[in-house]
Design an enzyme around this catalytic site. Sequence first.
Site, PDB file in Angstrom:
ATOM      1  CB  VAL A   1     -12.167  -0.532   0.253  1.00 30.43           C
ATOM      2  CG1 VAL A   1     -12.710  -0.151   1.617  1.00 30.43           C
ATOM      3  CG2 VAL A   1     -13.279  -0.593  -0.791  1.00 30.43           C
ATOM      4  CB  ALA A   2      -9.765   1.419  -4.708  1.00 28.05           C
ATOM      5  NE  ARG A   3      -3.904  -2.432  -4.338  1.00 27.56           N
ATOM      6  CZ  ARG A   3      -4.709  -3.364  -3.854  1.00 27.56           C
ATOM      7  NH1 ARG A   3      -5.748  -3.002  -3.110  1.00 27.56           N
ATOM      8  NH2 ARG A   3      -4.488  -4.650  -4.117  1.00 27.56           N
TER       9      ARG A   3
ATOM     10  CG  ASP B   1      -8.793  -0.883   4.406  1.00 26.87           C
ATOM     11  OD1 ASP B   1      -8.611  -1.025   5.628  1.00 26.87           O
ATOM     12  OD2 ASP B   1      -8.536  -1.773   3.567  1.00 26.87           O
TER      13      ASP B   1
ATOM     14  CD  GLU C   1      -1.601   0.802   2.079  1.00 27.92           C
ATOM     15  OE1 GLU C   1      -1.576  -0.453   2.133  1.00 27.92           O
ATOM     16  OE2 GLU C   1      -2.492   1.438   1.487  1.00 27.92           O
TER      17      GLU C   1
ATOM     18  CG  HIS D   1      -4.238  -2.530   2.648  1.00 24.54           C
ATOM     19  ND1 HIS D   1      -3.421  -2.050   1.653  1.00 24.54           N
ATOM     20  CD2 HIS D   1      -5.151  -3.310   2.020  1.00 24.54           C
ATOM     21  CE1 HIS D   1      -3.807  -2.529   0.479  1.00 24.54           C
ATOM     22  NE2 HIS D   1      -4.864  -3.306   0.677  1.00 24.54           N
TER      23      HIS D   1
END
Length: 320
Positions: free
Chosen positions: A234-236, A260, A265, A284
């Site tokens: 859930v970071a980058r 996520d 992306e 995301h």
Amino acid sequence: MPDETDLLVLRKGTHGTPIEQYAETLRERLPDRTVELARTPTAERELIEDARFVTGMTLEEELLEAAPDLEVFACAYAGTGHLPLDRLRERGVAVTNASGVHGPNMGEHVLGAILHFTRRFHVAERRQRRREWRHYKAHELQGSTVTIVGLGAIGRATAERLEPFDVETIGVRYTPEKGGPTDEVVGFEDEPFEDALARTDYLVLACPLTDLTRGLIDRETMITLDPEAVIVNVARGPVVDTDALVDALRSGWIRGASLDVTDPEPLPEDHPLWNFGNVQITPHNAGQTPRYYERLADIVVENVRRFDEGSDELRNQVVP
């Protein structure tokens, strides 16, 4: 902007929630102040000319140059890498962020992802679609080791929500001597970090994207993890080496991944990650919460009052 305007809200919203809700929340919290919403590009250019305190998701450099009196920009995102920070520093504009706003909802998202893989709900979903009544083996979270990379608001919220599950938690942070809410805290040094990875059942990535964390979870990391380990990001996206992740999933180096965020992306339609049965992908979306503007307003309202009182210390200040 009229002289009596105390706070200008820029027009871009987030998570599909109208920016009007943010402005209205601020008005409710600041009944003794005038909150102005710039709802169009023209209104932004006109109203920001006399603005001293502005809040919004982003601030383009062109718009910044149209704001000679700006003293505070309250960014409505936790990350500020998209802002013209160097120019803001040169101008002496204080910048704050929304750190902490995402803690509860993203902690819940991580917990849900872990339970998804623990009880193997993805297997149940496939069998339900096939109308297939057939038992399958599952896991228990109790007794597992969860390693959380990043002990900011999201990492702390995750650790707190894991407490009732009787798991061992390891936190990874730049300054391990500061400790944290986990049973153990280590730094990014090779040996301590590698040892933590080797003991990990669920690897939660909740760290900012920096030169240190870019590509942190690479081929060697995934080989070090136990084959039953699951990665929750859930970071980058770039914190994980995507090609290495695909190889790890194909080769059985790890049990699965909940993503996520991805790199690239948005994830292209033809990307192989879409086709793995042991990969959970959310767009995301972990930051989505109906209370986003409410929590953001908590920070901004406090800073408006500090600003009015002439304080040099603002909450969540990232640029002095």
